[in-house]
Scaffold this motif. Structure first.
Motif, PDB file in Angstrom:
ATOM      1  N   ALA A 298       9.925   3.685  -1.079  1.00  0.00           N
ATOM      2  CA  ALA A 298      10.112   3.260  -2.687  1.00  0.00           C
ATOM      3  C   ALA A 298      11.317   3.820  -3.279  1.00  0.00           C
ATOM      4  O   ALA A 298      11.871   3.260  -4.388  1.00  0.00           O
ATOM      5  CB  ALA A 298       8.954   3.718  -3.485  1.00  0.00           C
TER       6      ALA A 298
ATOM      7  N   THR B 224       5.587   6.160   1.900  1.00  0.00           N
ATOM      8  CA  THR B 224       5.545   5.345   0.785  1.00  0.00           C
ATOM      9  C   THR B 224       6.415   5.649  -0.333  1.00  0.00           C
ATOM     10  O   THR B 224       7.252   4.988  -0.859  1.00  0.00           O
ATOM     11  CB  THR B 224       4.130   5.030   0.341  1.00  0.00           C
ATOM     12  N   VAL B 225       6.535   6.946  -0.671  1.00  0.00           N
ATOM     13  CA  VAL B 225       7.249   7.408  -1.736  1.00  0.00           C
ATOM     14  C   VAL B 225       8.585   7.274  -1.237  1.00  0.00           C
ATOM     15  O   VAL B 225       9.692   7.084  -2.009  1.00  0.00           O
ATOM     16  CB  VAL B 225       6.950   9.152  -1.880  1.00  0.00           C
TER      17      VAL B 225
ATOM     18  N   LYS C 183      -2.319  10.802  -6.610  1.00  0.00           N
ATOM     19  CA  LYS C 183      -3.274  10.323  -7.377  1.00  0.00           C
ATOM     20  C   LYS C 183      -4.348   9.056  -6.868  1.00  0.00           C
ATOM     21  O   LYS C 183      -5.303   9.026  -6.947  1.00  0.00           O
ATOM     22  CB  LYS C 183      -3.112  10.144  -8.633  1.00  0.00           C
ATOM     23  N   HIS C 184      -3.185   8.512  -6.399  1.00  0.00           N
ATOM     24  CA  HIS C 184      -3.998   6.802  -5.962  1.00  0.00           C
ATOM     25  C   HIS C 184      -4.831   7.341  -4.708  1.00  0.00           C
ATOM     26  O   HIS C 184      -5.786   6.589  -4.609  1.00  0.00           O
ATOM     27  CB  HIS C 184      -2.907   5.746  -5.799  1.00  0.00           C
ATOM     28  N   ARG C 185      -4.220   7.996  -3.681  1.00  0.00           N
ATOM     29  CA  ARG C 185      -5.011   8.270  -2.602  1.00  0.00           C
ATOM     30  C   ARG C 185      -5.799   9.192  -2.547  1.00  0.00           C
ATOM     31  O   ARG C 185      -7.036   9.044  -1.679  1.00  0.00           O
ATOM     32  CB  ARG C 185      -3.790   8.412  -1.078  1.00  0.00           C
TER      33      ARG C 185
ATOM     34  N   LYS D 240       6.877   9.415  -8.489  1.00  0.00           N
ATOM     35  CA  LYS D 240       6.165   8.405  -7.644  1.00  0.00           C
ATOM     36  C   LYS D 240       5.354   9.088  -6.564  1.00  0.00           C
ATOM     37  O   LYS D 240       4.433   8.726  -6.225  1.00  0.00           O
ATOM     38  CB  LYS D 240       7.362   7.975  -6.691  1.00  0.00           C
ATOM     39  N   LEU D 241       5.700  10.477  -6.152  1.00  0.00           N
ATOM     40  CA  LEU D 241       4.655  11.268  -5.446  1.00  0.00           C
ATOM     41  C   LEU D 241       3.453  11.645  -6.280  1.00  0.00           C
ATOM     42  O   LEU D 241       2.382  11.446  -5.558  1.00  0.00           O
ATOM     43  CB  LEU D 241       5.350  12.740  -4.933  1.00  0.00           C
TER      44      LEU D 241
ATOM     45  N   SER E  50       1.191   8.701   5.247  1.00  0.00           N
ATOM     46  CA  SER E  50       1.310   7.463   4.487  1.00  0.00           C
ATOM     47  C   SER E  50       1.616   7.542   3.073  1.00  0.00           C
ATOM     48  O   SER E  50       2.624   6.801   2.568  1.00  0.00           O
ATOM     49  CB  SER E  50      -0.106   6.786   4.617  1.00  0.00           C
ATOM     50  N   ILE E  51       1.261   8.685   2.478  1.00  0.00           N
ATOM     51  CA  ILE E  51       1.862   8.770   0.959  1.00  0.00           C
ATOM     52  C   ILE E  51       3.391   9.136   1.010  1.00  0.00           C
ATOM     53  O   ILE E  51       4.029   8.616   0.271  1.00  0.00           O
ATOM     54  CB  ILE E  51       0.998  10.029   0.477  1.00  0.00           C
TER      55      ILE E  51
ATOM     56  N   GLU F  70       2.030   9.977  -8.294  1.00  0.00           N
ATOM     57  CA  GLU F  70       1.464   8.643  -8.469  1.00  0.00           C
ATOM     58  C   GLU F  70       0.800   8.285  -7.290  1.00  0.00           C
ATOM     59  O   GLU F  70      -0.462   7.907  -7.477  1.00  0.00           O
ATOM     60  CB  GLU F  70       2.453   7.419  -8.817  1.00  0.00           C
ATOM     61  N   LYS F  71       1.305   8.466  -6.095  1.00  0.00           N
ATOM     62  CA  LYS F  71       0.752   7.854  -4.976  1.00  0.00           C
ATOM     63  C   LYS F  71      -0.343   8.944  -4.520  1.00  0.00           C
ATOM     64  O   LYS F  71      -1.401   8.641  -3.972  1.00  0.00           O
ATOM     65  CB  LYS F  71       1.768   7.861  -3.645  1.00  0.00           C
TER      66      LYS F  71
END
Length: 301
Positions: free
Chosen positions: A118, A114-115, A176-178, A170-171, A110-111, A173-174
């Motif tokens: 984007a 998304t990257v 860290k978010h997940r 972006k990687l 999923s990560i 960021e995602k």
């Protein structure tokens, strides 16, 4: 546009005796046709005889369309894309391990999707440079733990992938978010006393020494609850390491006090605290403050 789907692991097909996660797509007289969820929907079949160890009276009671199952690989024909699978040969322990691996690999997928979406970066190439690179020499799905560790301990890992700066950012960021782990508050309670000449100054000095055990990872705080009881707290990403940090602090305070003829008693060992624990402590401190005010009023009278 980058592909919307990609297998989770570098190998295009599973190996014999691998336990994999599948989704049942249709049911026939011979068995159940399925898609291997970790291998970009490669098709497989669970033969009727491999559905259960017991006598099969109704196949619909054993599997249903849309259900996910953990199954073991019996045969792989890569040329024909043909895979035989078994449900009955998988132990409960293997099912649990497969479900956990699939859950983690699904998050990584999923990560990365998304990257890729984007940034316009090719999804399979992103896998090649990140997750599959991390899993070289290790088991499939291990990239999840590597990404999770990188957030806290090895952020320089992201620089080793050779990604364009915008894709790397972006990687990070995602991920860290997940995958950013939740922090936990660790608390201990101690009684610190000294009846020697130095008295309260000895206690203050010992507590100050305890605070010196703070590090960049563990900021230690010491506050009075009610004489002679103090709470010692820190916030940690790793519960065990947080407990170890407070134990080190407590031993430092004990050593400093005993050198001045004082003593330290641990009322409650370092442990993770809940919201309910916080509420109870606040009530105790409020009560202690109220009692102190009443004593001061009595002294004035």
């Amino acid at each position: 546009m980058p592909p919307k789907r990609c297998r989770f692991y570098k190998n295009k097909f599973p190996e014999l005796e691998d336990v994999v996660m599948v989704e049942v797509k249709s049911i026939a007289e011979m068995g159940a046709y399925v898609e291997l969820l970790e291998y970009d929907g490669v098709e497989g079949m669970i033969l009727l005889s491999e559905l259960s160890r017991r006598r099969i009276r109704s196949i619909n009671k054993l599997v249903r369309v849309g259900k996910t199952e953990a199954v073991v690989v019996l045969r792989v024909d890569e040329g024909r894309g043909y895979i035989d699978l078994s449900k009955r040969r998988v132990s409960p322990d293997e099912v649990a391990k497969c479900e956990n691996r699939y859950s983690e690999a699904k998050i990584v997928n999923s990560i990365l999707r998304t990257v890729a979406d984007a940034t316009g970066y090719d999804l399979e190439e992103l896998y090649e440079k990140t997750a599959w690179k991390l899993e070289e020499g290790d088991k499939p799905g291990s990239s999840y733990q590597a990404f999770k560790k990188a957030i806290v301990e090895t952020p320089e890992l992201f620089d080793t992938f050779g990604l364009p700066e915008n894709v790397k950012e972006k990687l990070v960021e995602k991920v860290k978010h997940r995958l950013m782990p939740n922090t936990v508050k660790i608390r201990a309670e101690v009684d610190a006393q000294c009846y020697a000449y130095e008295g309260i100054e000895a206690v203050k000095s010992a507590l100050k020494a305890g605070l010196e055990e703070s590090t960049d990872d563990f900021k230690i705080q010491i506050n009075l609850i009610a004489p002679p009881t103090y709470k010692i707290e820190t916030v940690a990403l790793d519960r065990k390491l947080g407990i170890d940090a407070l134990n080190t602090c407590i031993e430092r305070i004990r050593s400093e006090l005993e050198a001045r003829d004082g003593e330290l008693q641990v009322r409650s060992e370092p442990q993770a605290v809940s919201d309910e624990d916080e509420k109870k402590l606040k009530e105790r401190m409020d009560e202690a403050g109220q009692e102190e005010e009443e004593e001061e009023e009595d002294d004035e009278e």
